[in-house]
Write an enzyme that holds these catalytic residues in place. Sequence first.
Site, mmCIF file in Angstrom:
data_model
loop_
_atom_site.group_PDB
_atom_site.id
_atom_site.type_symbol
_atom_site.label_atom_id
_atom_site.label_comp_id
_atom_site.label_asym_id
_atom_site.label_seq_id
_atom_site.Cartn_x
_atom_site.Cartn_y
_atom_site.Cartn_z
ATOM 1 N N CYS A 229 0.816 -1.226 0.000
ATOM 2 C CA CYS A 229 0.000 0.000 0.000
ATOM 3 C C CYS A 229 0.849 1.275 0.000
ATOM 4 O O CYS A 229 0.333 2.372 -0.190
ATOM 5 C CB CYS A 229 -0.954 -0.005 1.183
ATOM 6 S SG CYS A 229 -1.914 -1.525 1.280
ATOM 7 N N ASN B 241 -10.309 -0.169 0.156
ATOM 8 C CA ASN B 241 -8.846 -0.124 0.240
ATOM 9 C C ASN B 241 -8.272 -0.804 -0.999
ATOM 10 O O ASN B 241 -8.370 -2.019 -1.139
ATOM 11 C CB ASN B 241 -8.393 -0.835 1.523
ATOM 12 C CG ASN B 241 -6.879 -0.893 1.665
ATOM 13 O OD1 ASN B 241 -6.136 -0.704 0.694
ATOM 14 N ND2 ASN B 241 -6.410 -1.171 2.865
ATOM 15 N N HIS C 99 -2.876 6.865 2.477
ATOM 16 C CA HIS C 99 -3.404 5.604 1.948
ATOM 17 C C HIS C 99 -4.786 5.362 2.551
ATOM 18 O O HIS C 99 -5.000 5.573 3.755
ATOM 19 C CB HIS C 99 -2.444 4.461 2.288
ATOM 20 C CG HIS C 99 -3.047 3.124 2.103
ATOM 21 N ND1 HIS C 99 -3.680 2.769 0.944
ATOM 22 C CD2 HIS C 99 -3.154 2.051 2.938
ATOM 23 C CE1 HIS C 99 -4.144 1.528 1.059
ATOM 24 N NE2 HIS C 99 -3.836 1.083 2.267
HETATM 25 N N1 COA Z 1 -18.370 -7.314 10.830
HETATM 26 C C1 COA Z 1 -19.016 -7.287 12.017
HETATM 27 N N2 COA Z 1 -18.388 -7.480 13.182
HETATM 28 C C2 COA Z 1 -17.072 -7.708 13.150
HETATM 29 C C3 COA Z 1 -16.342 -7.757 11.960
HETATM 30 C C4 COA Z 1 -17.050 -7.547 10.763
HETATM 31 N N3 COA Z 1 -16.440 -7.551 9.562
HETATM 32 N N4 COA Z 1 -15.059 -8.006 12.236
HETATM 33 C C5 COA Z 1 -14.971 -8.101 13.559
HETATM 34 N N5 COA Z 1 -16.176 -7.932 14.122
HETATM 35 C C6 COA Z 1 -16.521 -7.922 15.547
HETATM 36 C C7 COA Z 1 -15.600 -8.803 16.356
HETATM 37 O O1 COA Z 1 -16.079 -10.126 16.427
HETATM 38 C C8 COA Z 1 -15.601 -8.117 17.688
HETATM 39 O O2 COA Z 1 -16.791 -8.441 18.368
HETATM 40 P P1 COA Z 1 -16.828 -8.597 19.983
HETATM 41 O O3 COA Z 1 -16.447 -7.238 20.502
HETATM 42 O O4 COA Z 1 -18.226 -8.982 20.248
HETATM 43 O O5 COA Z 1 -15.804 -9.642 20.289
HETATM 44 C C9 COA Z 1 -15.714 -6.642 17.337
HETATM 45 O O6 COA Z 1 -16.294 -6.593 16.022
HETATM 46 C C10 COA Z 1 -14.388 -5.927 17.313
HETATM 47 O O7 COA Z 1 -13.456 -6.722 16.572
HETATM 48 P P2 COA Z 1 -12.011 -6.201 16.257
HETATM 49 O O8 COA Z 1 -11.256 -7.222 15.495
HETATM 50 O O9 COA Z 1 -11.433 -5.677 17.535
HETATM 51 O O10 COA Z 1 -12.371 -5.002 15.283
HETATM 52 P P3 COA Z 1 -11.572 -3.676 15.007
HETATM 53 O O11 COA Z 1 -12.246 -2.530 15.584
HETATM 54 O O12 COA Z 1 -10.094 -3.835 15.272
HETATM 55 O O13 COA Z 1 -11.782 -3.571 13.448
HETATM 56 C C11 COA Z 1 -10.499 -3.860 11.444
HETATM 57 C C12 COA Z 1 -11.209 -4.547 12.598
HETATM 58 C C13 COA Z 1 -9.832 -4.910 10.582
HETATM 59 C C14 COA Z 1 -11.517 -3.092 10.645
HETATM 60 C C15 COA Z 1 -9.463 -2.861 12.031
HETATM 61 O O14 COA Z 1 -8.665 -3.518 12.982
HETATM 62 C C16 COA Z 1 -8.594 -2.271 10.987
HETATM 63 O O15 COA Z 1 -9.042 -1.550 10.105
HETATM 64 N N6 COA Z 1 -7.270 -2.504 11.084
HETATM 65 C C17 COA Z 1 -6.360 -2.000 10.118
HETATM 66 C C18 COA Z 1 -6.368 -2.905 8.927
HETATM 67 C C19 COA Z 1 -5.784 -2.243 7.730
HETATM 68 O O16 COA Z 1 -5.833 -1.060 7.594
HETATM 69 N N7 COA Z 1 -5.247 -3.068 6.851
HETATM 70 C C20 COA Z 1 -4.687 -2.643 5.649
HETATM 71 C C21 COA Z 1 -3.400 -2.000 5.881
HETATM 72 S S1 COA Z 1 -2.804 -1.398 4.400
#
Ligand code: COA
Length: 325
Positions: free
Chosen positions: A119, A281, A247
């Site tokens: 990215c 993304n 990004h």
């Molecule tokens: N839809 C609905 N619920 C979801 C979910 C989805 N797609 N993914 C996770 N959850 C739920 C989880 O089960 C968890 O539930 P709980 O609280 O009951 O256990 C809750 O949402 C939080 O999960 P978590 O993994 O902590 O979510 P988050 O807030 O970290 O969001 C991402 C997940 C991936 C969106 C976030 O971490 C992110 O954007 N990270 C950066 C990734 C990125 O930018 N990657 C590319 C880099 S170039």
Amino acid sequence: MKLTPTVPGARLLGLGSAQPDKIVTNDDLAATMDTNDQWIRERVGIQERRVADEKTLLVDMAVEAGTRALKDAGLEPSDVDTVILATCTMPTPIPNGAAQVADRIGIRAPAAFDLNAACAGFCYGVGTAADLVRAGSSKNVLVIGAEKLSDWVDWTDRSTAIIFADGAGAAVVGPAADEASVGIGPVAWGSAGDLAPVIHIKDDNAKLFQEGQAVFRWATTKIAPVALRAIELAGLTPADIDVLVPHQANLRIIEAVAKKLRKEGAREDLRVADDIVHSGNTSSASIPLALDHMRADGRVRSGDTVLLVGFGAGLSYAGQVVIFP
Ligand code: COA
């Protein structure tokens, strides 16, 4: 002997982008996996994304974006001597994509290579191109960021399928006639290979895996300093920046970077790219796509001072200040 730089620097000459027609909404994804529109909007900021059909290849999107950028620059294919394709999602590593893209655009026998900084790829590409131009190795460089992430996403995995999308964006980098018209600042770049496992392609199914929270923590703490360093290298202060184009990984990451820059003196009226809302993304394509869309809706204009900062798998990061052509 002519061993010293031949031009004072480089500048952007034109921009173009391409996206598949097919729109995939959050509701479309919720129909096949345990997720929902509200969660995706709140946690990631995406409302919809573009996904290419099976017949559309990464190089097809790259050709379209590259052709548009050349036209925008007012150049012919024969004016280009170097093509850099920033990508991490070619279907196979050999042959590279850049030479095929160049051939299809009609650029004859250019230097052509793929660049994988995920990215961060577009910013790595622009930095490389600017230095090639300044050193006299290249005259006009076509830099394309193109990705078909849909090939590498497990469409049953809600931790990645909701985020990634397809598209391409391109810029032409050429020589600046004098000091006053230099339009690309030095690149601030680096990597954190110790964190490589947090985004990788899995051995068992060849699909993308990410530790979302680890990536989120890294991006929200480490990327603003890279952006500030790029501003410093350009001899500017945060208040000089008109437009911030990070990004497009997650709207919350984008907002965190903007908030830190404002704390360091960036203006309240700093225009911040939010192209992720409709494009998802798209990895190395996200920055040029966002720029092209912001130009289309008038949020970036010729002469604007624009800060680009890319980050992602590797982990890799890069940023630079550019003057919008
Ligand atoms: N839809 C609905 N619920 C979801 C979910 C989805 N797609 N993914 C996770 N959850 C739920 C989880 O089960 C968890 O539930 P709980 O609280 O009951 O256990 C809750 O949402 C939080 O999960 P978590 O993994 O902590 O979510 P988050 O807030 O970290 O969001 C991402 C997940 C991936 C969106 C976030 O971490 C992110 O954007 N990270 C950066 C990734 C990125 O930018 N990657 C590319 C880099 S170039």
